[in-house]
Design a protein around this motif. Sequence first.
Motif, short mmCIF file in Angstrom:
data_model
loop_
_atom_site.label_atom_id
_atom_site.label_comp_id
_atom_site.label_asym_id
_atom_site.label_seq_id
_atom_site.Cartn_x
_atom_site.Cartn_y
_atom_site.Cartn_z
N VAL B 96 -48.88 -21.42 32.46
CA VAL B 96 -48.33 -22.62 33.11
C VAL B 96 -46.89 -22.35 33.50
O VAL B 96 -46.27 -21.39 33.04
CB VAL B 96 -48.39 -23.86 32.16
N ASP B 99 -39.83 -25.31 33.47
CA ASP B 99 -38.61 -25.73 34.18
C ASP B 99 -37.83 -26.68 33.26
O ASP B 99 -38.31 -27.04 32.19
CB ASP B 99 -38.98 -26.43 35.49
N ASP B 101 -36.80 -29.84 31.70
CA ASP B 101 -37.60 -31.03 31.47
C ASP B 101 -36.65 -32.24 31.38
O ASP B 101 -35.73 -32.23 30.54
CB ASP B 101 -38.39 -30.86 30.16
N PHE B 130 -44.72 -26.66 31.35
CA PHE B 130 -45.37 -27.84 31.91
C PHE B 130 -46.52 -28.29 31.00
O PHE B 130 -47.30 -27.47 30.55
CB PHE B 130 -45.93 -27.52 33.31
#
Lengths: 251, 251
Positions: B96, B99, B101, B130
């Motif tokens: 996944v 980035d 959050d 993610f």
Amino acid sequence: MPQGQDEAPVTAAILVIGDEILSGRTKDTNSGHIAETMTAIGIDLTEIRVVSDVEEAIVEALNALRARNAYVFTTGGIGPTHDDKTADAVAAAFGVGIDHDPRAVAMLRERFPNPGDLNEGRLRMARIPFGADLIDNPVSKAPGFRLENVFVMAGVPSIMKAMLQTIVPQLRTGVPVASVTLRADAKEGDIAVPLRDVQNAHPRVTIGSYPFTEGGRFNTNLVLRSRDPAALADAKAVVEAMLTNMRAAPA
Amino acid sequence: MPQGQDEAPVTAAILVIGDEILSGRTKDTNSGHIAETMTAIGIDLTEIRVVSDVEEAIVEALNALRARNAYVFTTGGIGPTHDDKTADAVAAAFGVGIDHDPRAVAMLRERFPNPGDLNEGRLRMARIPFGADLIDNPVSKAPGFRLENVFVMAGVPSIMKAMLQTIVPQLRTGVPVASVTLRADAKEGDIAVPLRDVQNAHPRVTIGSYPFTEGGRFNTNLVLRSRDPAALADAKAVVEAMLTNMRAAPA
């Protein structure tokens, strides 16, 4: 350049065997001692695994670790009781037989000269996989053993340490990794970006950042490690300058 | 019979991430704490692995452990510095993205209200794969996270303990394994054979034998463990009788 510094490092792994570690009842101190010993002689420890007293678990972990490390050190599971399964598991992992070894029986007989004391339980400790060399046990005689690149040691820390001492001279050692610890007097978050730039500029040095608390305040130890003394000295100077600049900067 | 005692036990593994453990510089105490906690809530810890701060090593170990355990707990490698690689490795293991959050950024902003303090380094701690849920960090705010059956915690023991406390209520627990420790006042080798027979006659109880030294003499603790209280009591009585008989026997 020091001899060997660009050779591939000698690697090792530790396999700790025992339900008592996984239950939390016993705290494993053997791994830490082996790790320190390997660092001192320039062998890179790549992995530690702890598995239960189940033959399949031991076999699987041992085969994974011995295939990709120069050496594997196991601790635990070579005593006289039914829950000691390491010797059988090692034999199974290598696909060799196992039986009472006359050399090991002789060692036990030295400790238990009365035939009644050298009972079936104690004789279990003389069961050694075929083809193994014995590892002396100066504490309680029952030996460990070496089969190819696997060293099988007792779990009792005093015995394990004594066995490791006899093993170390047999190992192909590497150039020890020299290390320097610098106390940052700063929080990790305040030095992370400049520290990353120093790391990128010094690929022959590994820089680790380890937070700790002191009087309720976070602080950081920076540990620089390298097999290249010149590169280490260079990186150390740059990190020290970085820390000095930060302290001089306006808050 | 107590509810659930014959259900398959809930399993867990621990993945400790950090060069500092493998070098022996830092002694891992987190595993022992997690192990004790799991034992208390009836979850069976099947394996502990320690790997280095290398993404490929973390990914491989994590994928092996999460495939065959109900839960995996990782410790270490989620700080702000370049050597913290766990979040990226977990994202890679699950395939996944990762980035900053917004929920994690908000938590960090609470601790670092001054925008100059919430720098690029600290914002690294808000990089979350993610699909993950966050794990609160009451000590220093930077959160851990849960992705499917993997719980990612800090390596600093005080923070790890606090995170584990918030995790425990989320876990499917099992029937705790009850245990009894009996001091044998005998050497392992003297009780190995009768103890094996007791073990064979009591398959619902796991009997472990743990030697220790006291005043220079070897002694043994026997630890009986079972999810079945009646079976445990039965085995305890038999082991106690065995020890009593041995003491009464002529030397």
